[in-house]
Design a protein around this motif. Sequence first.
Motif, PDB file in Angstrom:
ATOM      1  N   ASP A 179      -0.183  -3.408   2.325  1.00  0.00           N
ATOM      2  CA  ASP A 179      -0.349  -3.804   3.723  1.00  0.00           C
ATOM      3  C   ASP A 179       0.678  -4.826   4.179  1.00  0.00           C
ATOM      4  O   ASP A 179       1.153  -4.774   5.322  1.00  0.00           O
ATOM      5  CB  ASP A 179      -1.758  -4.380   3.943  1.00  0.00           C
ATOM      6  CG  ASP A 179      -2.842  -3.328   3.805  1.00  0.00           C
ATOM      7  OD1 ASP A 179      -2.505  -2.131   3.844  1.00  0.00           O
ATOM      8  OD2 ASP A 179      -4.024  -3.704   3.648  1.00  0.00           O
ATOM      9  N   TYR A 180       1.037  -5.769   3.309  1.00  0.00           N
ATOM     10  CA  TYR A 180       1.904  -6.882   3.722  1.00  0.00           C
ATOM     11  C   TYR A 180       3.356  -6.726   3.297  1.00  0.00           C
ATOM     12  O   TYR A 180       4.235  -7.409   3.839  1.00  0.00           O
ATOM     13  CB  TYR A 180       1.339  -8.209   3.185  1.00  0.00           C
ATOM     14  CG  TYR A 180       0.115  -8.656   3.933  1.00  0.00           C
ATOM     15  CD1 TYR A 180       0.217  -9.545   5.001  1.00  0.00           C
ATOM     16  CD2 TYR A 180      -1.145  -8.172   3.598  1.00  0.00           C
ATOM     17  CE1 TYR A 180      -0.913  -9.949   5.707  1.00  0.00           C
ATOM     18  CE2 TYR A 180      -2.281  -8.559   4.295  1.00  0.00           C
ATOM     19  CZ  TYR A 180      -2.143  -9.442   5.360  1.00  0.00           C
ATOM     20  OH  TYR A 180      -3.274  -9.835   6.065  1.00  0.00           O
ATOM     21  N   HIS A 181       3.634  -5.872   2.312  1.00  0.00           N
ATOM     22  CA  HIS A 181       5.012  -5.716   1.836  1.00  0.00           C
ATOM     23  C   HIS A 181       5.464  -4.252   1.803  1.00  0.00           C
ATOM     24  O   HIS A 181       6.590  -3.984   1.377  1.00  0.00           O
ATOM     25  CB  HIS A 181       5.147  -6.328   0.436  1.00  0.00           C
ATOM     26  CG  HIS A 181       4.755  -7.767   0.363  1.00  0.00           C
ATOM     27  ND1 HIS A 181       5.547  -8.788   0.837  1.00  0.00           N
ATOM     28  CD2 HIS A 181       3.618  -8.351  -0.097  1.00  0.00           C
ATOM     29  CE1 HIS A 181       4.932  -9.952   0.645  1.00  0.00           C
ATOM     30  NE2 HIS A 181       3.763  -9.712   0.093  1.00  0.00           N
ATOM     31  N   GLN A 182       4.585  -3.356   2.242  1.00  0.00           N
ATOM     32  CA  GLN A 182       4.878  -1.922   2.236  1.00  0.00           C
ATOM     33  C   GLN A 182       5.344  -1.455   0.848  1.00  0.00           C
ATOM     34  O   GLN A 182       6.251  -0.621   0.708  1.00  0.00           O
ATOM     35  CB  GLN A 182       5.941  -1.581   3.289  1.00  0.00           C
ATOM     36  CG  GLN A 182       5.462  -1.767   4.722  1.00  0.00           C
ATOM     37  CD  GLN A 182       5.336  -3.239   5.120  1.00  0.00           C
ATOM     38  OE1 GLN A 182       6.293  -3.997   4.982  1.00  0.00           O
ATOM     39  NE2 GLN A 182       4.171  -3.634   5.614  1.00  0.00           N
ATOM     40  N   SER A 183       4.728  -2.028  -0.166  1.00  0.00           N
ATOM     41  CA  SER A 183       5.085  -1.701  -1.551  1.00  0.00           C
ATOM     42  C   SER A 183       4.528  -0.346  -1.965  1.00  0.00           C
ATOM     43  O   SER A 183       3.473   0.090  -1.491  1.00  0.00           O
ATOM     44  CB  SER A 183       4.527  -2.777  -2.498  1.00  0.00           C
ATOM     45  OG  SER A 183       4.946  -4.074  -2.140  1.00  0.00           O
ATOM     46  N   LYS A 184       5.260   0.312  -2.864  1.00  0.00           N
ATOM     47  CA  LYS A 184       4.716   1.447  -3.594  1.00  0.00           C
ATOM     48  C   LYS A 184       4.165   0.901  -4.899  1.00  0.00           C
ATOM     49  O   LYS A 184       4.896   0.251  -5.660  1.00  0.00           O
ATOM     50  CB  LYS A 184       5.798   2.493  -3.849  1.00  0.00           C
ATOM     51  CG  LYS A 184       6.307   3.181  -2.592  1.00  0.00           C
ATOM     52  CD  LYS A 184       7.347   4.243  -2.930  1.00  0.00           C
ATOM     53  CE  LYS A 184       7.838   4.947  -1.670  1.00  0.00           C
ATOM     54  NZ  LYS A 184       8.878   5.971  -1.992  1.00  0.00           N
ATOM     55  N   VAL A 185       2.895   1.123  -5.158  1.00  0.00           N
ATOM     56  CA  VAL A 185       2.206   0.450  -6.259  1.00  0.00           C
ATOM     57  C   VAL A 185       1.565   1.465  -7.206  1.00  0.00           C
ATOM     58  O   VAL A 185       0.916   2.421  -6.764  1.00  0.00           O
ATOM     59  CB  VAL A 185       1.120  -0.500  -5.726  1.00  0.00           C
ATOM     60  CG1 VAL A 185       0.424  -1.221  -6.874  1.00  0.00           C
ATOM     61  CG2 VAL A 185       1.714  -1.515  -4.739  1.00  0.00           C
ATOM     62  N   GLU A 186       1.768   1.228  -8.492  1.00  0.00           N
ATOM     63  CA  GLU A 186       1.070   2.009  -9.519  1.00  0.00           C
ATOM     64  C   GLU A 186       0.270   1.054 -10.399  1.00  0.00           C
ATOM     65  O   GLU A 186       0.776   0.007 -10.809  1.00  0.00           O
ATOM     66  CB  GLU A 186       2.055   2.796 -10.387  1.00  0.00           C
ATOM     67  CG  GLU A 186       1.374   3.626 -11.471  1.00  0.00           C
ATOM     68  CD  GLU A 186       2.338   4.458 -12.296  1.00  0.00           C
ATOM     69  OE1 GLU A 186       1.990   4.799 -13.444  1.00  0.00           O
ATOM     70  OE2 GLU A 186       3.450   4.756 -11.783  1.00  0.00           O
ATOM     71  N   VAL A 234      -3.262  -5.389  -0.793  1.00  0.00           N
ATOM     72  CA  VAL A 234      -2.504  -6.494  -0.187  1.00  0.00           C
ATOM     73  C   VAL A 234      -1.014  -6.193  -0.205  1.00  0.00           C
ATOM     74  O   VAL A 234      -0.307  -6.379   0.812  1.00  0.00           O
ATOM     75  CB  VAL A 234      -2.793  -7.821  -0.927  1.00  0.00           C
ATOM     76  CG1 VAL A 234      -1.802  -8.914  -0.493  1.00  0.00           C
ATOM     77  CG2 VAL A 234      -4.219  -8.294  -0.655  1.00  0.00           C
ATOM     78  N   LEU A 235      -0.505  -5.718  -1.323  1.00  0.00           N
ATOM     79  CA  LEU A 235       0.933  -5.439  -1.449  1.00  0.00           C
ATOM     80  C   LEU A 235       1.358  -4.302  -0.520  1.00  0.00           C
ATOM     81  O   LEU A 235       2.438  -4.353   0.084  1.00  0.00           O
ATOM     82  CB  LEU A 235       1.271  -5.097  -2.895  1.00  0.00           C
ATOM     83  CG  LEU A 235       1.064  -6.224  -3.917  1.00  0.00           C
ATOM     84  CD1 LEU A 235       1.302  -5.708  -5.339  1.00  0.00           C
ATOM     85  CD2 LEU A 235       1.982  -7.403  -3.635  1.00  0.00           C
ATOM     86  N   TYR A 258     -10.124  -5.773  -9.085  1.00  0.00           N
ATOM     87  CA  TYR A 258      -9.173  -6.755  -8.558  1.00  0.00           C
ATOM     88  C   TYR A 258      -7.772  -6.155  -8.437  1.00  0.00           C
ATOM     89  O   TYR A 258      -7.016  -6.502  -7.506  1.00  0.00           O
ATOM     90  CB  TYR A 258      -9.149  -7.995  -9.437  1.00  0.00           C
ATOM     91  CG  TYR A 258     -10.376  -8.867  -9.299  1.00  0.00           C
ATOM     92  CD1 TYR A 258     -10.821  -9.271  -8.043  1.00  0.00           C
ATOM     93  CD2 TYR A 258     -11.090  -9.283 -10.421  1.00  0.00           C
ATOM     94  CE1 TYR A 258     -11.941 -10.078  -7.905  1.00  0.00           C
ATOM     95  CE2 TYR A 258     -12.216 -10.091 -10.296  1.00  0.00           C
ATOM     96  CZ  TYR A 258     -12.633 -10.477  -9.034  1.00  0.00           C
ATOM     97  OH  TYR A 258     -13.756 -11.283  -8.906  1.00  0.00           O
ATOM     98  N   ALA A 259      -7.408  -5.275  -9.352  1.00  0.00           N
ATOM     99  CA  ALA A 259      -6.099  -4.620  -9.258  1.00  0.00           C
ATOM    100  C   ALA A 259      -6.003  -3.792  -7.984  1.00  0.00           C
ATOM    101  O   ALA A 259      -4.964  -3.767  -7.304  1.00  0.00           O
ATOM    102  CB  ALA A 259      -5.859  -3.741 -10.485  1.00  0.00           C
ATOM    103  N   GLN A 260      -7.071  -3.110  -7.631  1.00  0.00           N
ATOM    104  CA  GLN A 260      -7.081  -2.321  -6.400  1.00  0.00           C
ATOM    105  C   GLN A 260      -6.971  -3.214  -5.182  1.00  0.00           C
ATOM    106  O   GLN A 260      -6.268  -2.880  -4.213  1.00  0.00           O
ATOM    107  CB  GLN A 260      -8.356  -1.479  -6.325  1.00  0.00           C
ATOM    108  CG  GLN A 260      -8.389  -0.526  -5.148  1.00  0.00           C
ATOM    109  CD  GLN A 260      -7.256   0.477  -5.166  1.00  0.00           C
ATOM    110  OE1 GLN A 260      -7.033   1.175  -6.164  1.00  0.00           O
ATOM    111  NE2 GLN A 260      -6.515   0.565  -4.068  1.00  0.00           N
TER     112      GLN A 260
END
Length: 300
Positions: free
Chosen positions: A31-38, A28-29, A21-23
Amino acid sequence: MLKNVLLITNPVAGKGHGEKYAQKLKNVLEDYHQSKVEIKITEEEFDATKWSKNATKEGFDTVICLGGDGTVSETVNGIIEAQDKPVFGFVPMGTVNDLGRALGYKMNVEKAIEDFKTVSIDKLDVGKVNDRIFINVIALGPIAEEVMTTDSDDKNRFGALAYVRDGVKAFFTDKGYEVRVTASDGAATDIKTNLLFVGLTNSIGGVEFMVPGASYNDGKGYLSAIKGHTPISTIRAGLEVGLSNLDADNIFRLSDKKFKIESINNESITTNVDGDNGPELPLEIEILGQAIDVLITGES
């Protein structure tokens, strides 16, 4: 907000699908917010607290956790301790998810993740009991004590019904505690009860009308206690809750920013704080109004 996001996930939450679920949320983040995610995966108790406390120092502006009430509570505890607080959000993956219900989060994990496509920011109250932060509820009395013993496997299998089953065991006893509740203005009320709780929102134990009129950012805690300790007094109080009766004859209610709760006869009384073992009485409770920024997901 959402430029650099730390996702904290409990791998055993969501019936063991926490990492998956984290992946999905990461996608989503991005694709929709152009976030950098760790993504960070908890292995030990208080990992979430440590990581969220240091999040802004490591360049994250937002911390989102995936898990049950324990993971959410640990994350908020870290954010409160941080000097520069990140924005907070979460995906409810527990049994009851009171805070998620109050914020309007979806209880279905897949739908909750999809709702992160659209977000806004609001303020969120948190509570402090003695030296400990809480996000949902403090409870005491035989009913609360019985619920604390609910097996984690049963919670996964039966959900909130597991709590109901165990709570019924205490329902048929005559055990109660004599406590004194003191409001911020010094007014004291003595009561014998088998269930007392202080909640921060309108949702307690998954019942979203338990505290009518309560809001997650109004700066108040809402104390309710059953007047009496017999099965019949509990039934009467339950009927009044079901009817959303604010002027209930069988329930003592008090809303305030500060409370003191103590045992009248110095009896040892334990508490349940956000579903876990809490401190014994006496309690000093303070509501920290609009203490952190929280994500509100989905279309408003």
